[in-house]
Design a protein around this motif. Structure first.
Motif, PDB file in Angstrom:
ATOM      1  N   ASN A 190     -14.167   6.879  23.260  1.00  0.00           N
ATOM      2  CA  ASN A 190     -13.080   6.166  23.013  1.00  0.00           C
ATOM      3  C   ASN A 190     -11.951   6.620  22.794  1.00  0.00           C
ATOM      4  O   ASN A 190     -11.770   6.935  21.569  1.00  0.00           O
ATOM      5  N   VAL A 191     -10.686   6.563  23.309  1.00  0.00           N
ATOM      6  CA  VAL A 191      -9.606   7.259  23.027  1.00  0.00           C
ATOM      7  C   VAL A 191      -8.295   6.326  22.771  1.00  0.00           C
ATOM      8  O   VAL A 191      -8.518   5.066  23.323  1.00  0.00           O
ATOM      9  N   PHE A 192      -7.827   6.487  21.617  1.00  0.00           N
ATOM     10  CA  PHE A 192      -6.621   5.410  21.301  1.00  0.00           C
ATOM     11  C   PHE A 192      -5.309   5.961  22.186  1.00  0.00           C
ATOM     12  O   PHE A 192      -4.636   7.081  21.543  1.00  0.00           O
ATOM     13  N   TYR A 193      -5.281   5.243  23.294  1.00  0.00           N
ATOM     14  CA  TYR A 193      -4.237   5.728  24.214  1.00  0.00           C
ATOM     15  C   TYR A 193      -3.261   4.662  24.517  1.00  0.00           C
ATOM     16  O   TYR A 193      -3.820   3.745  24.863  1.00  0.00           O
ATOM     17  N   GLN A 194      -2.009   4.990  24.666  1.00  0.00           N
ATOM     18  CA  GLN A 194      -1.087   4.000  24.840  1.00  0.00           C
ATOM     19  C   GLN A 194      -1.192   2.602  24.175  1.00  0.00           C
ATOM     20  O   GLN A 194      -1.206   1.558  24.700  1.00  0.00           O
ATOM     21  N   GLY A 195      -1.587   2.891  22.749  1.00  0.00           N
ATOM     22  CA  GLY A 195      -1.601   1.597  21.790  1.00  0.00           C
ATOM     23  C   GLY A 195      -2.685   0.767  21.892  1.00  0.00           C
ATOM     24  O   GLY A 195      -2.878  -0.183  21.257  1.00  0.00           O
ATOM     25  N   LYS A 196      -4.058   1.343  22.624  1.00  0.00           N
ATOM     26  CA  LYS A 196      -5.162   0.612  22.423  1.00  0.00           C
ATOM     27  C   LYS A 196      -6.406   1.759  22.896  1.00  0.00           C
ATOM     28  O   LYS A 196      -6.179   2.635  23.146  1.00  0.00           O
ATOM     29  N   PHE A 197      -7.388   1.339  22.337  1.00  0.00           N
ATOM     30  CA  PHE A 197      -8.729   1.899  22.579  1.00  0.00           C
ATOM     31  C   PHE A 197      -9.270   1.970  24.177  1.00  0.00           C
ATOM     32  O   PHE A 197      -9.172   0.721  24.722  1.00  0.00           O
ATOM     33  N   GLN A 198      -9.329   3.014  24.819  1.00  0.00           N
ATOM     34  CA  GLN A 198      -9.682   2.968  26.379  1.00  0.00           C
ATOM     35  C   GLN A 198     -10.836   3.940  26.379  1.00  0.00           C
ATOM     36  O   GLN A 198     -10.784   4.870  25.635  1.00  0.00           O
ATOM     37  N   GLU A 199     -11.593   3.825  27.614  1.00  0.00           N
ATOM     38  CA  GLU A 199     -12.556   4.859  27.783  1.00  0.00           C
ATOM     39  C   GLU A 199     -12.077   5.987  28.357  1.00  0.00           C
ATOM     40  O   GLU A 199     -11.145   6.066  29.306  1.00  0.00           O
ATOM     41  N   LEU A 200     -12.491   7.278  27.638  1.00  0.00           N
ATOM     42  CA  LEU A 200     -11.892   8.474  28.238  1.00  0.00           C
ATOM     43  C   LEU A 200     -12.967   9.107  29.205  1.00  0.00           C
ATOM     44  O   LEU A 200     -13.946   9.313  28.962  1.00  0.00           O
ATOM     45  N   ASP A 201     -12.185   9.741  30.095  1.00  0.00           N
ATOM     46  CA  ASP A 201     -13.077  10.855  31.126  1.00  0.00           C
ATOM     47  C   ASP A 201     -12.833  12.061  30.525  1.00  0.00           C
ATOM     48  O   ASP A 201     -13.866  12.878  29.964  1.00  0.00           O
ATOM     49  N   LYS A 202     -11.476  12.715  30.248  1.00  0.00           N
ATOM     50  CA  LYS A 202     -11.389  13.922  29.728  1.00  0.00           C
ATOM     51  C   LYS A 202     -10.045  14.158  28.952  1.00  0.00           C
ATOM     52  O   LYS A 202      -8.969  13.521  29.541  1.00  0.00           O
ATOM     53  N   LEU A 203      -9.918  14.957  27.718  1.00  0.00           N
ATOM     54  CA  LEU A 203      -8.469  15.224  27.372  1.00  0.00           C
ATOM     55  C   LEU A 203      -8.643  16.664  27.058  1.00  0.00           C
ATOM     56  O   LEU A 203      -9.588  17.299  26.436  1.00  0.00           O
ATOM     57  N   VAL A 204      -7.631  17.485  27.644  1.00  0.00           N
ATOM     58  CA  VAL A 204      -7.517  18.932  27.713  1.00  0.00           C
ATOM     59  C   VAL A 204      -6.472  19.183  26.854  1.00  0.00           C
ATOM     60  O   VAL A 204      -5.401  18.850  26.480  1.00  0.00           O
ATOM     61  N   ILE A 205      -7.183  20.339  26.105  1.00  0.00           N
ATOM     62  CA  ILE A 205      -6.047  20.881  24.879  1.00  0.00           C
ATOM     63  C   ILE A 205      -5.908  22.373  25.286  1.00  0.00           C
ATOM     64  O   ILE A 205      -6.946  23.122  25.576  1.00  0.00           O
ATOM     65  N   GLU A 206      -4.495  22.721  25.425  1.00  0.00           N
ATOM     66  CA  GLU A 206      -4.314  24.281  25.868  1.00  0.00           C
ATOM     67  C   GLU A 206      -3.210  24.649  24.924  1.00  0.00           C
ATOM     68  O   GLU A 206      -2.089  24.051  25.158  1.00  0.00           O
ATOM     69  N   LYS A 207      -3.382  25.862  24.553  1.00  0.00           N
ATOM     70  CA  LYS A 207      -2.096  26.533  23.767  1.00  0.00           C
ATOM     71  C   LYS A 207      -1.443  25.640  22.746  1.00  0.00           C
ATOM     72  O   LYS A 207      -0.229  25.360  22.664  1.00  0.00           O
ATOM     73  N   GLY A 208      -2.323  24.847  22.037  1.00  0.00           N
ATOM     74  CA  GLY A 208      -1.884  24.121  20.971  1.00  0.00           C
ATOM     75  C   GLY A 208      -1.011  22.510  21.298  1.00  0.00           C
ATOM     76  O   GLY A 208      -0.807  21.892  20.693  1.00  0.00           O
ATOM     77  N   LYS A 209      -1.323  22.437  22.667  1.00  0.00           N
ATOM     78  CA  LYS A 209      -0.579  21.239  23.291  1.00  0.00           C
ATOM     79  C   LYS A 209      -1.818  20.187  24.069  1.00  0.00           C
ATOM     80  O   LYS A 209      -2.699  20.893  24.394  1.00  0.00           O
TER      81      LYS A 209
END
Lengths: 392, 387
Positions: free
Chosen positions: A9-28
């Motif tokens: 569950n990701v807190f995204y755009q002001g609410k919890f939503q189901e995540l597929d994926k979140l990618v982190i690269e070079k600190g961002k």
């Protein structure tokens, strides 16, 4: 090095939503895909051209909660290092009256345990300010909770100027049998220095100007609007005094503590106030705290104020930031706004909402994975990323 | 006057070679080699004993601290800042510690006021011979002593002064440096004739970059504060004590900031000494940082300078670098490496003759030469008077 968080569950755009994926690269954060978005595309999500596998790590976050790192917009972390004593108490220059030239940044102690506690509590960024003994206390800084030296952690060396209204300066100087021992006196000291700074700035632009004065030099960025005025004020009348002075000198004002803010909510709403409220979990140890309540946050938010919560560490330990948000929920605030009060809102107040406080593509990868709902005090942080580096 | 040391071992690139001769003439080292034939006034047969350059302690309060007396001349505890204090005016050349220093093989010390105040005074370089400080002094203004962390905090607490926090201490240093910059600029412009201010005058060589800021700092954070301020005001910098310097090796190496390390042979009686270790020397030196060892007399007795070097060896440092840390490197840090710190033709006649290896603590100092003045401390040393 690339890190991928999958599911959860990701807190995204002001609410919890189901995540597929979140990618982190070079600190961002470089990519966020929600499960719903993927589902819409249905089976048609083609096995796109097989990209060569980038070296990286995938973390399965099924049933976990993924949030931006929390931000405490008012602390004294490491100024008075925990468990040490006066050797490392660097809190208040309380013989100075007006000390705009002292900088919290110069007293940071990066090995203070509180930095580790902060990360464990999901806090990745904090504003650190000198104490509230002096009418003008000194310069605040903003740092992340990692780094061996302050220069590694810093976001802004000087982000604001601390002012104090109400009981603290009165008590400190009154006990020394010195001026100021009244609210009038405190305001007079502040006005006097701001007035001096305005005239100094004018004089500095002329040819006769020769010698710099470090206190007034320090006030120039404030007068020019480049840094914020941070007003320590609990009582409603002190909050209003701070506003009055800020108007007179055209300062960019943030209210700190704002304990009685709910009593003047209409005014604060009209002023589009930014307030850092707390530490509400602490006891009512002085008269100006007698109206302290967890309702303040919701009331001010309803009036349109930007409100953040604070622990005022070490008044309350930094880990209690999420507890304070949970307490607001218990007092009727909705969960989303309670989380915003420790993520998005402090970022706005600190002027960092373009890079912190939200999970968005292009934002700093300050990401925290909780094993349960973050406002359930039994939950703990399973993984903490600061600038993309896994620190827990 | 001329003196020759016959048949000594001297250190050459890390090893002691026997059968060497060293000739001192008119206060200077005139010849070094295995075959010197010359008529001299004093000839000393040394039977393969060890001859090293006179030892150097780059941070001490020698002569300011008064032995066996509660009335020392180290610190103006009740003042706020004292950049204009000159060690010259407080040094007692006949203090017993001066003799102790000679007996420990030490020929040169940096002497400075104590680190109680954020800006304590100027640092001077002193030889340990001579009857007056004026004779012993080789450089009077060799730096300005500043102080960060617990020492000035403790002083502010005791004397109920402002700037009792790290924020306040750095602020008062910045304030003073800013004033000094403007004072110097006004003085340069020559348009305004101003009355001189004695404290600002003392800071001019620092502001001009001629002498370093000697920053007493133990904790990594305090070292960083010194670096930050030195960079803001474009000052040369030397870190004194540097208890946690080994936590900042890459920064110190990259910025080429030397460290006068110690005193390490002390208990951890303050919070800021928590990370103290004898390994600091090797960690820093391996990274390329210049490290001199100090006993911070009277922090530790002046005789313990050799012990500090021996302890560093116990914790992994090699012999060449351990010796360099009490000879060549302090000379370099003090900016006098063109005249002291080595046994080399043209250098000052500062030599110490030890009965055995100089870093074996059991070895005795048998003879010392300071600027060509010979001091004999052992009956084993036979001096033949030449023609």
């Amino acid at each position: 090095m690339k890190t991928v968080l999958e599911k959860g569950n990701v807190f995204y755009q002001g609410k919890f939503q189901e995540l597929d994926k979140l990618v982190i690269e070079k600190g961002k954060i470089t990519e966020i895909v929600l499960a719903s978005a993927k589902a819409k595309k249905g089976k048609a999500v083609p096995a796109t051209k097989k990209k060569p596998e980038v070296a990286g790590k995938t973390i399965d976050c099924t049933d976990k909660y993924i949030l931006p790192g929390f931000i405490d917009a008012h602390t004294h972390i490491s100024l008075e290092e925990e468990g040490v004593g006066w050797y490392d108490a660097d809190f208040n220059e309380s013989y100075g009256l007006a000390t705009p030239h002292v900088r919290a940044f110069d007293a940071l102690k990066m090995r203070d345990r509180a930095f580790k506690d902060a990360l464990a509590g999901g806090v990745t960024t904090a504003m650190i300010t000198p104490g509230s003994a002096n009418p003008i206390g000194g310069q605040c800084c903003i740092v992340k909770m990692v780094g061996n030296i302050a220069e590694d952690a810093v976001i802004k060396e000087s982000s604001g100027m601390k002012f104090a209204f109400g009981e603290n300066p009165k008590r400190v100087y009154g006990e020394q049998k010195k001026f100021p021992s009244t609210r009038m006196g405190t305001a007079a000291v502040i006005r006097e220095w701001l007035m001096k700074a305005q005239d100094y700035l004018k004089r500095k632009k002329t040819k006769e100007f020769k010698e710099r004065e470090i206190r007034l030099e320090a006030l120039i960025p404030l007068i020019e609007g480049k840094i914020q005025a941070r007003a320590h004020a609990h009582q409603a009348d002190d909050i209003i005094t701070a506003y009055r002075i800020a108007q007179e000198f055209n300062l960019d004002l943030v209210f700190d503590h704002c304990t009685e803010g709910h009593l003047i909510a209409k005014e604060l709403g009209k002023w589009k106030a930014r307030a850092v409220v707390g530490p509400t979990l602490s006891s009512r140890s002085k008269a100006e705290l007698k109206n302290k309540t967890f309702d303040t946050v919701g009331i001010l938010m309803d009036e349109g104020c930007v409100v953040a919560l604070t622990t005022d560490h070490p008044v309350m330990p930094i880990e209690s930031l999420s507890v304070a948000a949970a307490m607001c929920v218990r007092h009727g605030l909705d969960e989303e706004r309670a989380i915003k009060a420790i993520t998005e809102n402090p970022a706005i107040i600190l002027g960092l909402d373009k890079r912190l406080g939200k999970l968005e593509v292009g934002y700093d990868a300050d990401v925290v994975v909780w094993d349960g709902h973050p406002l359930d005090t039994r939950s703990k942080t399973e993984a903490v990323f600061v600038d993309g580096n896994k620190v827990i | 006057m001329s003196i020759i040391f016959n048949n000594v071992r001297i250190s050459m690139s890390g090893k002691f070679f026997p059968g060497q001769k060293v000739l001192v003439e008119k206060g200077k080292i005139n010849m070094v080699g295995s075959s010197i034939h010359k008529n001299v006034e004093k000839s000393i047969e040394c039977n393969q004993k060890y001859l090293v350059p006179g030892l150097i302690d780059a941070h001490s309060h020698l002569g300011l601290f008064e032995s066996c007396s509660p009335m020392n001349d180290i610190a103006e505890s009740w003042a706020e800042i004292t950049p204009h204090l000159r060690p010259l005016d407080g040094i007692k050349m006949r203090d017993r510690a001066m003799e102790d220093a000679r007996r420990a093989g030490i020929t040169t010390c940096m002497v400075c006021p104590a680190s109680e105040l954020p800006i304590a005074g100027i640092c001077s370089i002193l030889k340990t011979n001579g009857n007056s400080a004026d004779v012993g002094l080789i450089v009077e203004q060799a730096g300005v002593l500043m102080s960060f962390g617990e020492a000035p905090k403790a002083n502010a607490r005791m004397t109920e002064k402002p700037h009792s926090t790290r924020m306040g201490l750095t602020a008062v240093i910045r304030e003073t440096l800013m004033k000094a910059q403007d004072y110097y600029a006004a003085k340069q412009s020559k348009k305004v004739i101003k009355d001189r201010e004695i404290d600002m005058e003392a800071l001019i060589p620092l502001i001009r970059g001629e002498v370093p800021m000697r920053a007493c700092a133990h904790r990594a954070e305090d070292i960083m504060a010194a670096i930050r301020i030195a960079e803001e005001f474009k000052l040369k910098l030397v870190i004194e004590h540097g208890t946690e310097a080994h936590l900042l090796t890459s920064i110190l190496a990259e910025k080429k900031i030397p460290v006068v390390l110690g005193p390490t042979l002390l208990p951890r009686f303050r919070e800021e000494l928590n990370e103290k270790t004898f390994e600091s020397a090797i960690i820093l030196m391996d990274a390329g940082v210049d490290v001199a060892l100090t006993c911070d007399y009277p922090g530790l007795p002046i005789e313990t300078l050799r012990v500090a070097a021996a302890m560093a060896m116990q914790y992994g440092l090699d012999e060449r670098r351990a010796l360099a840390a009490i000879t060549e490197i302090p000379a370099k840090i003090l900016g006098v490496d063109e005249r002291i710190g080595k046994i080399k033709k043209g250098y000052d006649g500062d030599l110490a003759l030890f009965s055995g290896h100089p870093l074996d603590i059991r070895s005795k100092l048998e003879a010392l030469v300071v600027d060509g003045d010979l001091f004999i401390f052992s009956n084993d040393v036979k001096v033949e008077m030449g023609s």
